[in-house]
Design a protein around this motif. Structure first.
Motif, short mmCIF file in Angstrom:
data_model
loop_
_atom_site.label_atom_id
_atom_site.label_comp_id
_atom_site.label_asym_id
_atom_site.label_seq_id
_atom_site.Cartn_x
_atom_site.Cartn_y
_atom_site.Cartn_z
N SER A 2 -53.97 -34.84 -23.81
CA SER A 2 -53.83 -36.29 -23.98
C SER A 2 -52.46 -36.74 -23.93
N ALA A 3 -52.36 -38.11 -23.54
CA ALA A 3 -50.90 -38.69 -23.49
C ALA A 3 -50.03 -38.59 -24.56
N PHE A 4 -48.98 -38.61 -24.61
CA PHE A 4 -47.85 -38.76 -25.80
C PHE A 4 -47.82 -40.34 -26.04
N THR A 5 -47.95 -40.67 -27.40
CA THR A 5 -47.78 -42.23 -27.63
C THR A 5 -46.46 -42.63 -28.16
N VAL A 6 -46.43 -43.67 -28.25
CA VAL A 6 -45.03 -44.36 -28.98
C VAL A 6 -45.24 -44.08 -30.43
N GLU A 21 -41.57 -45.02 -44.06
CA GLU A 21 -42.61 -45.42 -43.32
C GLU A 21 -43.22 -46.85 -43.50
N ALA A 22 -42.64 -47.41 -44.43
CA ALA A 22 -42.91 -48.67 -44.70
C ALA A 22 -42.12 -49.90 -43.59
N VAL A 23 -41.15 -49.20 -43.01
CA VAL A 23 -40.37 -49.82 -41.91
C VAL A 23 -41.39 -50.22 -40.76
N ASP A 24 -41.46 -51.39 -40.28
CA ASP A 24 -42.44 -51.79 -39.24
C ASP A 24 -41.74 -51.56 -37.99
N LEU A 25 -42.52 -50.76 -37.17
CA LEU A 25 -41.89 -50.31 -35.76
C LEU A 25 -43.08 -51.06 -34.74
N ALA A 26 -43.76 -51.83 -35.04
CA ALA A 26 -44.78 -52.20 -34.26
C ALA A 26 -44.39 -53.13 -33.12
N ASP A 27 -43.22 -53.77 -32.90
CA ASP A 27 -42.50 -54.36 -31.97
C ASP A 27 -41.29 -53.53 -31.28
N ALA A 28 -41.11 -52.35 -31.79
CA ALA A 28 -39.93 -51.94 -31.49
C ALA A 28 -40.05 -50.85 -30.33
N ALA A 29 -41.09 -50.80 -29.51
CA ALA A 29 -41.22 -49.79 -28.31
C ALA A 29 -40.13 -50.41 -27.37
N GLU A 30 -39.79 -51.68 -27.32
CA GLU A 30 -39.06 -51.93 -26.14
C GLU A 30 -37.49 -52.17 -26.47
N GLN A 31 -37.24 -52.20 -27.90
CA GLN A 31 -36.02 -52.17 -28.36
C GLN A 31 -35.22 -50.84 -28.20
N GLU A 32 -33.84 -50.98 -27.70
CA GLU A 32 -32.97 -49.77 -27.83
C GLU A 32 -32.79 -49.07 -28.94
N PHE A 33 -32.78 -47.83 -28.96
CA PHE A 33 -32.66 -46.82 -29.98
C PHE A 33 -31.58 -47.20 -30.98
N ALA A 34 -30.71 -47.64 -30.30
CA ALA A 34 -29.26 -48.03 -30.94
C ALA A 34 -29.60 -49.30 -32.11
N LEU A 35 -30.32 -50.20 -31.48
CA LEU A 35 -30.60 -51.30 -32.21
C LEU A 35 -31.67 -51.17 -33.37
N LEU A 36 -32.34 -49.95 -33.36
CA LEU A 36 -33.40 -49.56 -34.41
C LEU A 36 -32.59 -48.81 -35.43
N GLY A 37 -31.50 -48.37 -35.08
CA GLY A 37 -30.79 -47.52 -36.05
C GLY A 37 -31.07 -46.07 -35.80
N TYR A 38 -31.24 -45.80 -34.79
CA TYR A 38 -31.37 -44.12 -34.38
C TYR A 38 -30.11 -43.72 -33.65
N VAL A 66 -32.46 -42.60 -20.99
CA VAL A 66 -33.63 -43.42 -21.73
C VAL A 66 -32.96 -44.18 -22.92
N LEU A 67 -33.28 -45.34 -22.93
CA LEU A 67 -32.61 -46.26 -23.85
C LEU A 67 -33.91 -46.79 -24.98
N THR A 68 -34.91 -46.85 -24.78
CA THR A 68 -36.12 -47.31 -25.45
C THR A 68 -37.14 -46.42 -25.79
N PRO A 69 -37.71 -46.58 -26.98
CA PRO A 69 -38.89 -45.57 -27.26
C PRO A 69 -39.87 -45.63 -26.06
N ALA A 70 -40.40 -46.69 -25.62
CA ALA A 70 -41.34 -46.81 -24.27
C ALA A 70 -40.83 -45.85 -23.38
N ALA A 71 -39.50 -46.24 -22.76
CA ALA A 71 -39.06 -45.48 -21.68
C ALA A 71 -39.10 -43.86 -22.19
N PHE A 72 -38.91 -43.31 -23.44
CA PHE A 72 -39.02 -42.10 -23.71
C PHE A 72 -40.35 -41.63 -23.52
#
Length: 91
Positions: A2-6, A21-38, A66-72
Motif C-alpha cells: 500500500s501507499a505511504f501516507t501523509v 499528538e494534540a497538535v493539528d497537522l490536518a492542513d500541514a501537508a503543503e506547508q514547508e517542514f521549517a514552518l511546521l517546526g521540524y 523536498v520541502l513539504t510533507p506532501a512532496a516527501f
C-alpha cells in the motif's frame, strides 16, 4: 504494497521530534517542514525510519530538495513503486 501516507509521515515526525499528538497537522501537508517546526535532525531521523520501515533507500539528492510533507510522501511512494517486484501476467 500500500501507499505511504501523509498521516504515517506525521506519526513518524511526531515520534522523531517528540511533538504532542494534540497538535493539528490536518492542513500541514503543503506547508514547508521549517514552518511546521521540524529541523534537519528530525527530518534525517524520519528519513532513516521510513527507509528502515519500508525497506527502501530514498535518493539523497531528491530527498534533499523536498520541502513539504506532501512532496516527501510523493518521493517515498515513487521509490516504493520503483522497487516493487514486477509481476508478469499468466498467459
Amino acid at each position: 504494497m500500500s501507499a505511504f501516507t501523509v498521516e504515517e509521515l506525521f506519526q513518524i515526525m511526531r515520534e522523531c521530534a517528540g511533538e504532542d499528538e494534540a497538535v493539528d497537522l490536518a492542513d500541514a501537508a503543503e506547508q514547508e517542514f521549517a514552518l511546521l517546526g521540524y529541523d534537519s535532525l528530525a527530518l534525517m531521523e524520519a528519513i532513516s525510519r521510513v527507509e528502515r520501515g519500508l525497506g527502501i533507500a530514498l535518493p539523497e539528492e531528491t530527498v534533499g530538495e523536498v520541502l513539504t510533507p506532501a512532496a516527501f510522501v510523493d518521493v517515498v511512494n515513487a521509490e516504493l513503486a520503483r522497487s516493487a517486484p514486477v509481476v508478469e501476467a499468466a498467459g
